[in-house]
Write a protein that holds these residues in place. Structure first.
Motif, PDB file in Angstrom:
ATOM      1  N   TRP A   1      -9.059  41.484  23.291  1.00 11.19           N
ATOM      2  CA  TRP A   1      -8.251  40.422  22.700  1.00 11.19           C
ATOM      3  C   TRP A   1      -6.749  40.706  22.784  1.00 11.19           C
ATOM      4  CZ3 TRP A   1      -5.527  43.082  19.109  1.00 11.19           C
ATOM      5  CH2 TRP A   1      -6.105  44.270  18.637  1.00 11.19           C
ATOM      6  N   LEU A   2      -6.385  41.920  23.238  1.00  8.71           N
ATOM      7  CA  LEU A   2      -4.990  42.352  23.219  1.00  8.71           C
ATOM      8  C   LEU A   2      -4.338  42.041  24.565  1.00  8.71           C
ATOM      9  CD1 LEU A   2      -2.715  43.757  21.673  1.00  8.71           C
ATOM     10  CD2 LEU A   2      -3.600  45.954  22.501  1.00  8.71           C
ATOM     11  N   HIS A   3      -3.541  40.971  24.605  1.00  8.47           N
ATOM     12  CA  HIS A   3      -2.905  40.530  25.847  1.00  8.47           C
ATOM     13  C   HIS A   3      -1.428  40.917  25.857  1.00  8.47           C
ATOM     14  CE1 HIS A   3      -6.638  38.455  26.572  1.00  8.47           C
ATOM     15  NE2 HIS A   3      -6.508  37.787  25.438  1.00  8.47           N
ATOM     16  N   VAL A   4      -1.196  42.187  25.599  1.00  9.44           N
ATOM     17  CA  VAL A   4       0.130  42.790  25.632  1.00  9.44           C
ATOM     18  C   VAL A   4       0.020  43.995  26.563  1.00  9.44           C
ATOM     19  CG1 VAL A   4       2.000  43.799  24.275  1.00  9.44           C
ATOM     20  CG2 VAL A   4       0.527  42.064  23.237  1.00  9.44           C
ATOM     21  N   PRO A   5       0.969  44.203  27.484  1.00 10.46           N
ATOM     22  CA  PRO A   5       0.828  45.284  28.482  1.00 10.46           C
ATOM     23  C   PRO A   5       1.056  46.674  27.899  1.00 10.46           C
ATOM     24  CG  PRO A   5       2.940  44.180  28.749  1.00 10.46           C
ATOM     25  CD  PRO A   5       2.190  43.401  27.709  1.00 10.46           C
ATOM     26  N   VAL A   6       0.102  47.118  27.073  1.00 10.91           N
ATOM     27  CA  VAL A   6       0.224  48.426  26.417  1.00 10.91           C
ATOM     28  C   VAL A   6      -1.015  49.286  26.656  1.00 10.91           C
ATOM     29  CG1 VAL A   6       1.847  47.696  24.628  1.00 10.91           C
ATOM     30  CG2 VAL A   6      -0.622  47.400  24.257  1.00 10.91           C
ATOM     31  N   LEU A   7      -1.846  48.910  27.613  1.00  9.32           N
ATOM     32  CA  LEU A   7      -3.051  49.678  27.903  1.00  9.32           C
ATOM     33  C   LEU A   7      -2.886  50.419  29.224  1.00  9.32           C
ATOM     34  CD1 LEU A   7      -5.795  47.032  26.989  1.00  9.32           C
ATOM     35  CD2 LEU A   7      -4.750  48.753  25.506  1.00  9.32           C
ATOM     36  N   ASP A   8      -3.459  51.638  29.293  1.00  5.48           N
ATOM     37  CA  ASP A   8      -3.394  52.386  30.542  1.00  5.48           C
ATOM     38  C   ASP A   8      -4.504  51.944  31.477  1.00  5.48           C
ATOM     39  OD1 ASP A   8      -5.750  53.643  29.715  1.00  5.48           O
ATOM     40  OD2 ASP A   8      -4.766  55.518  29.142  1.00  5.48           O
ATOM     41  N   GLU A   9      -4.640  52.634  32.614  1.00  8.04           N
ATOM     42  CA  GLU A   9      -5.607  52.222  33.628  1.00  8.04           C
ATOM     43  C   GLU A   9      -7.046  52.361  33.165  1.00  8.04           C
ATOM     44  OE1 GLU A   9      -4.729  56.550  34.044  1.00  8.04           O
ATOM     45  OE2 GLU A   9      -3.545  54.706  33.831  1.00  8.04           O
ATOM     46  N   LYS A  10      -7.279  53.142  32.110  1.00  8.22           N
ATOM     47  CA  LYS A  10      -8.629  53.290  31.571  1.00  8.22           C
ATOM     48  C   LYS A  10      -8.853  52.456  30.313  1.00  8.22           C
ATOM     49  CE  LYS A  10      -9.498  57.858  33.526  1.00  8.22           C
ATOM     50  NZ  LYS A  10      -9.946  59.249  33.274  1.00  8.22           N
ATOM     51  N   GLY A  11      -7.901  51.583  30.011  1.00  8.87           N
ATOM     52  CA  GLY A  11      -8.064  50.697  28.871  1.00  8.87           C
ATOM     53  C   GLY A  11      -7.717  51.316  27.533  1.00  8.87           C
ATOM     54  N   ARG A  12      -7.038  52.481  27.544  1.00  6.63           N
ATOM     55  CA  ARG A  12      -6.639  53.133  26.305  1.00  6.63           C
ATOM     56  C   ARG A  12      -5.237  52.688  25.906  1.00  6.63           C
ATOM     57  NH1 ARG A  12      -9.261  58.039  28.842  1.00  6.63           N
ATOM     58  NH2 ARG A  12      -7.239  58.323  29.836  1.00  6.63           N
ATOM     59  N   LEU A  13      -5.013  52.591  24.610  1.00  2.96           N
ATOM     60  CA  LEU A  13      -3.726  52.151  24.098  1.00  2.96           C
ATOM     61  C   LEU A  13      -2.668  53.228  24.331  1.00  2.96           C
ATOM     62  CD1 LEU A  13      -2.346  49.845  22.395  1.00  2.96           C
ATOM     63  CD2 LEU A  13      -2.773  51.311  20.405  1.00  2.96           C
ATOM     64  N   ARG A  14      -1.561  52.856  24.943  1.00  2.00           N
ATOM     65  CA  ARG A  14      -0.435  53.779  25.105  1.00  2.00           C
ATOM     66  C   ARG A  14       0.395  53.745  23.823  1.00  2.00           C
ATOM     67  NH1 ARG A  14       0.270  50.937  29.872  1.00  2.00           N
ATOM     68  NH2 ARG A  14       2.210  50.080  29.006  1.00  2.00           N
ATOM     69  N   HIS A  15       0.535  54.901  23.206  1.00  2.00           N
ATOM     70  CA  HIS A  15       1.300  54.960  21.968  1.00  2.00           C
ATOM     71  C   HIS A  15       1.816  56.373  21.755  1.00  2.00           C
ATOM     72  CE1 HIS A  15      -1.662  57.210  19.480  1.00  2.00           C
ATOM     73  NE2 HIS A  15      -2.551  56.664  20.301  1.00  2.00           N
ATOM     74  N   ASP A  16       2.843  56.496  20.949  1.00  2.00           N
ATOM     75  CA  ASP A  16       3.394  57.784  20.555  1.00  2.00           C
ATOM     76  C   ASP A  16       3.235  57.902  19.051  1.00  2.00           C
ATOM     77  OD1 ASP A  16       4.736  60.137  20.217  1.00  2.00           O
ATOM     78  OD2 ASP A  16       6.732  59.333  20.635  1.00  2.00           O
ATOM     79  N   GLY A  17       2.182  58.587  18.619  1.00  5.72           N
ATOM     80  CA  GLY A  17       1.932  58.753  17.195  1.00  5.72           C
ATOM     81  C   GLY A  17       1.713  57.444  16.467  1.00  5.72           C
ATOM     82  N   GLY A  18       1.105  56.466  17.139  1.00  4.73           N
ATOM     83  CA  GLY A  18       0.822  55.177  16.508  1.00  4.73           C
ATOM     84  C   GLY A  18       1.861  54.114  16.774  1.00  4.73           C
ATOM     85  N   VAL A  19       2.949  54.468  17.445  1.00  5.56           N
ATOM     86  CA  VAL A  19       3.980  53.492  17.825  1.00  5.56           C
ATOM     87  C   VAL A  19       3.708  53.092  19.272  1.00  5.56           C
ATOM     88  CG1 VAL A  19       6.452  53.047  18.046  1.00  5.56           C
ATOM     89  CG2 VAL A  19       5.605  54.603  16.257  1.00  5.56           C
ATOM     90  N   ALA A  20       3.289  51.853  19.483  1.00  8.71           N
ATOM     91  CA  ALA A  20       2.882  51.408  20.813  1.00  8.71           C
ATOM     92  C   ALA A  20       4.088  51.104  21.691  1.00  8.71           C
ATOM     93  CB  ALA A  20       1.980  50.189  20.692  1.00  8.71           C
ATOM     94  N   ASP A  21       3.802  50.851  22.972  1.00 10.99           N
ATOM     95  CA  ASP A  21       4.848  50.620  23.962  1.00 10.99           C
ATOM     96  C   ASP A  21       5.433  49.215  23.907  1.00 10.99           C
ATOM     97  OD1 ASP A  21       4.748  53.137  24.941  1.00 10.99           O
ATOM     98  OD2 ASP A  21       3.756  52.651  26.826  1.00 10.99           O
ATOM     99  N   SER A  22       5.245  48.519  22.813  1.00  9.94           N
ATOM    100  CA  SER A  22       5.797  47.173  22.648  1.00  9.94           C
ATOM    101  C   SER A  22       6.426  47.097  21.266  1.00  9.94           C
ATOM    102  CB  SER A  22       4.695  46.121  22.800  1.00  9.94           C
ATOM    103  OG  SER A  22       5.205  44.809  22.665  1.00  9.94           O
ATOM    104  N   PRO A  23       7.698  46.717  21.149  1.00  5.48           N
ATOM    105  CA  PRO A  23       8.367  46.715  19.835  1.00  5.48           C
ATOM    106  C   PRO A  23       7.594  45.919  18.791  1.00  5.48           C
ATOM    107  CG  PRO A  23       9.953  46.337  21.589  1.00  5.48           C
ATOM    108  CD  PRO A  23       8.596  46.268  22.228  1.00  5.48           C
ATOM    109  N   GLY A  24       7.355  46.562  17.632  1.00  2.32           N
ATOM    110  CA  GLY A  24       6.655  45.888  16.550  1.00  2.32           C
ATOM    111  C   GLY A  24       5.144  45.985  16.624  1.00  2.32           C
ATOM    112  N   LEU A  25       4.617  46.759  17.582  1.00  9.59           N
ATOM    113  CA  LEU A  25       3.165  46.918  17.720  1.00  9.59           C
ATOM    114  C   LEU A  25       2.797  48.351  17.362  1.00  9.59           C
ATOM    115  CD1 LEU A  25       0.559  45.402  18.584  1.00  9.59           C
ATOM    116  CD2 LEU A  25       0.885  46.382  20.856  1.00  9.59           C
TER     117      LEU A  25
END
Length: 391
Positions: A330-354
């Protein structure tokens, strides 16, 4: 707060009948809601966990919208458009708290399993009596796999357990729950930015533990003593035959070595502290520390099978205890890697406010435990508040 089912839905709907937490009751605490029951060293059932979370929802007056599916999250201006089964929501920030265990992982070669063999995941399994008569192949030897293998073997069924990489732990060590040691010694406090190989650490299987009144250790030695047959990692299913990798001795030795290192860490920590005291209210109850101890090495079978004919009737059921993964369909924001895992740094995702909470080793090794998420949440929400205020 949006919930697809009821409060504590996964605990109500997606656990087998005999399920218990791996953590002792005194660790099952939430902000303002400590454990106050009569059995601090026991382990909660799924029903008791459901009641705990229901109580916290009531205590915190959480504005939960139950029975609401999120079907889409997209960027919209300086925020997000959230589409649900009950309408649209516009917001500046989104916290993904859907966890890492939304869908069971089943390998693609499961499609080659003969139709005469029933296939289940831990989401489908309830108790042995609902399975076809006959033998069971349990694939996976983490916490779920060893627990189901033991339960099925106790029911009188022949059980073959396919073993890959695993984490071996005793239930108690030197008189105290092993998870007390993880907590008290600071192992669980290691931060994500202190881990050498973070991606690998986040993929580690759950430790071989079970929560029972006897506080019993459930490792591969205990299972083989019960009559469970260990085999190597299931590598393929071809022409109706399950093919297992060799090298069980190496797999066992690696798990034993990691266990020895962990127990050495506990002993080194204990040697620098005066622990000849009873537990306080935040650390459970139990006896004083015993002397250092070591477990016997994992016993290697004289000859482990490398293949198993799934058409011969020996195995009637396969239980895929091969892990879980999050569902971000359901997540249509480009924050997933090639294996479908969420890209984040300690819970802060690669999209502001996510943001995200409740993922393995999100900020600390304790991140996915009920009592361990609070410090993560405070830091992530502090970042979120700063973002909203323009800091």
């Amino acid at each position: 707060m949006i919930e697809r089912g009821e409060v504590a839905n996964s605990w109500r709907r997606e656990r087998w009948d005999s399920f218990r937490l791996l953590t002792p009751n005194w660790q099952s605490r939430l902000p303002g809601l400590p454990y106050t029951g009569p059995d601090p060293d026991g382990y909660m059932t799924a029903k008791e966990v459901t009641q705990l979370i229901e109580g916290f929802a009531t205590l915190s007056r959480a504005p939960v919208r139950t029975g609401t599916d999120v079907t889409s999250v997209r960027t919209a201006g300086d925020g997000y458009q959230v589409t649900t089964s009950r309408g649209e929501i516009r917001c500046r920030a989104v916290v993904i708290a859907s966890g890492a265990c939304n869908r069971p992982v089943v390998p693609p070669f499961s499609e080659a399993v003969p139709p005469s063999v029933e296939q289940l995941t831990p989401f489908d399994y309830r108790e042995p009596g609902r399975l076809p008569d006959g033998g069971v192949l349990v694939v996976g030897a983490s916490a779920t796999g060893v627990q189901l293998a033991a339960e099925l073997r106790r029911s009188g069924r022949p059980v073959v357990l396919s073993v890959g990489e695993h984490v071996r732990l005793p239930r108690t060590y030197r008189g105290r729950d092993v998870l007390w040691w993880m907590d008290a010694s600071g192992v669980w406090d290691q931060r994500h930015d202190e881990v050498d190989d973070l991606a690998r650490a986040r993929r580690l299987p759950s430790p071989q533990l079970v929560g029972t009144p006897e506080r019993a250790t459930l490792d591969l030695n205990a299972l083989t003593a019960m009559g469970v047959e260990p085999v190597g990692r299931l590598a393929a299913v071809r022409d109706g035959r399950a093919l297992f990798s060799g090298g069980l001795r190496n797999v066992f030795s690696l798990a034993d070595l990691k266990l020895e290192r962990l127990l050495d860490t506990f002993d080194a920590w204990a040697s620098t502290r005066d622990l000849d005291v009873s537990f306080g209210p935040d650390t459970g109850t139990g006896p004083d520390l015993g002397p250092p101890e070591r477990l016997a090495p994992t016993r290697v079978p004289e000859s482990a099978r490398l293949q198993l004919d799934l058409r011969g009737g020996e195995i009637r059921t396969i239980v895929w205890a091969t892990g879980f993964r999050p569902d971000y369909g359901w997540l249509h924001v480009p924050v997933l890697d090639e294996k479908g895992r969420l890209r984040h740094d300690g819970g802060v995702a690669d999209s502001p406010g996510l943001y995200a909470l409740g993922l393995p080793l999100l900020r600390r090794r304790r991140s996915t435990f009920i009592h361990g998420i609070e410090p993560d949440a405070r830091e992530v929400i502090d970042h979120l508040a700063g973002y909203l205020s323009g800091r």
